[in-house]
Design a protein around this motif. Structure first.
Motif, mmCIF file in Angstrom:
data_model
loop_
_atom_site.group_PDB
_atom_site.id
_atom_site.type_symbol
_atom_site.label_atom_id
_atom_site.label_comp_id
_atom_site.label_asym_id
_atom_site.label_seq_id
_atom_site.Cartn_x
_atom_site.Cartn_y
_atom_site.Cartn_z
ATOM 1 N N SER A 1 0.840 -1.213 0.000
ATOM 2 C CA SER A 1 0.000 0.000 0.000
ATOM 3 C C SER A 1 0.865 1.249 0.000
ATOM 4 O O SER A 1 0.559 2.225 -0.700
ATOM 5 C CB SER A 1 -0.924 0.007 1.220
ATOM 6 N N ASP B 1 -4.726 1.184 5.363
ATOM 7 C CA ASP B 1 -4.629 1.620 3.973
ATOM 8 C C ASP B 1 -5.337 2.952 3.776
ATOM 9 O O ASP B 1 -4.848 3.840 3.109
ATOM 10 C CB ASP B 1 -5.251 0.581 3.022
ATOM 11 N N GLU C 1 -3.868 -3.775 -5.855
ATOM 12 C CA GLU C 1 -3.107 -4.376 -4.750
ATOM 13 C C GLU C 1 -3.795 -5.631 -4.238
ATOM 14 O O GLU C 1 -4.975 -5.622 -3.909
ATOM 15 C CB GLU C 1 -2.961 -3.381 -3.588
HETATM 16 MG MG LIG Z 1 -1.928 -3.015 1.959
#
Ligand SMILES: [Mg+2]
Ligand SMILES: Nc1nc2c(ncn2[C@@H]2O[C@H](COP(=O)(O)OP(=O)(O)OP(=O)(O)O)[C@@H](O)[C@H]2O)c(=O)[nH]1
Length: 339
Positions: free
Chosen positions: A57, A98, A147
């Motif tokens: 992240s 995040d 991601e």
């Molecule tokens: Mg992450």
């Protein structure tokens, strides 16, 4: 005005609504997807995967900032970030983290961040991700960063969706990179050793290099052979580079961004871009076909027939193949085809 049209005109609210409809497999989402499809095929899809906590992240955040403010004065790219949230008990806290880390990107209308729960994705995680990505692509997002955590089947499928896959490692996760599975290495286009400020970077890098040799023995041999003859790496071969970054200090980000661009140009000049596109669309077609035929057929077979075959299976009276034979017998004509 309908959703698809609003999205094409840059309406973020319509985009957010459509993403939710698509994620929930709602018919309105499907309709929007179909309408948007002819506008897709332009975005560069970049997968970012690796073990929990390696800094994915943070890197995605840094890359997004880099592409929003290119130091060389090239026009900024519009960026979508799809974070496929882990919902395992070990990494369940990642969502909040995040959000906080990515907060400094919010307020930038050229960035759209979307989190997706990995549990409960109807129609499968990879398929749902593919659909979300199509919406972003049609909406004019030129770079889509996806991601995912880990090296499971879902992650590998999502990586196949991407044009360029970054596999993120970090020192100290076990010196010989047990955290990385051979399967994930095979899909890596760029290997990143993040947290290069931590001890053990050399070990991690060496282990990766060794695994890379193992993962690509023929490719490497062929690469060397051609390189010796022509003194230049041929366009058709790509050896995944290994790059160091410190995401928390923006170290190595420009170089990583550069590699992503180089890989894209490699895909285009070698014809692999079209090939990947083709593979992706064909497998999507097959997945939708499989799902549609199954559902259509399940609607037609009487419940008691289905249950009696399942019982036969459980009692070991029928093998799965015999069970399918029995189920298709007599119901086959209805879906208009052969087994
Ligand atoms: Mg992450
Ligand atoms: N020392 C150091 N810490 C880093 C670096 N990059 C990220 N971190 C820290 O590592 C932790 C995890 O970073 P994330 O970016 O959340 O990692 P992730 O891979 O997205 O984690 P999951 O999504 O939970 O798998 C955070 O506390 C970051 O601040 C780095 O280069 N060096």
């Amino acid at each position: 005005m309908n959703l698809a049209q609003s999205i094409l005109e840059g309406n973020r609210l319509a985009l957010a609504r459509t993403l939710t409809l698509v994620e929930n497999d709602h018919p309105d989402g499907q309709a929007a997807l179909s309408e948007l499809f002819s506008h897709t095929g332009k975005a560069h899809l970049v997968g970012v995967t690796g073990s929990p906590g390696t800094g994915k992240s943070s890197l995605v955040n840094q890359l997004a900032r880099h592409f929003r403010h290119p130091p060389d004065g090239t026009p900024p790219k519009r960026i979508a970030i799809v974070a496929v949230d882990p919902s395992s008990p070990f990494t369940g806290g990642a969502l909040l983290g995040d959000r906080i880390r990515m907060r400094d990107l919010s307020g930038d209308s050229g960035v759209f961040i979307r989190s997706m729960a990995s549990r409960g994705a109807l129609g499968g995680l990879a398929a749902t991700t593919a659909s979300l990505v199509q919406v972003f692509d049609a909406a004019g997002y030129e770079l889509i960063l996806i991601e995912t955590v880990g090296a499971g089947q879902d992650e590998i499928e999502i990586a196949r969706l991407a044009h360029t896959t970054l596999v993120i490692e970090a020192p100290g996760l076990g010196d010989d990179i047990q955290a990385i599975k051979a399967g994930i290495l095979e899909i890596a286009d760029i290997l990143v050793v993040n947290k290069a400020d931590q001890p053990g970077v050399e070990n991690t890098e060496r282990a990766l290099r060794n695994m890379l040799e193992l993962a690509h023995p023929t490719r490497r041999a062929r690469f060397k052979e051609v390189q010796e003859k022509t003194a230049a790496p041929p366009a058709a071969f790509w050896m995944p580079p290994i790059q160091r970054t410190i995401a928390t200090e923006s170290v190595g980000i420009a170089e990583l961004a550069e590699s992503i661009g180089v890989h894209r140009r490699h895909l285009e000049s070698s014809g692999e871009w079209q090939q990947r596109e083709r593979n992706r669309l064909v497998s999507e077609l097959q997945a939708v076909l499989r799902e549609t035929l199954l559902q259509r057929w399940m609607r037609q077979v009487p419940d008691e027939v289905y249950q009696s075959v399942v019982n036969g299976l459980l009692q070991r009276e029928l093998s799965p193949r015999q069970a399918v034979g029995q189920l298709l017998n007599g119901w086959l004509e209805d879906i208009g085809g052969e087994a």
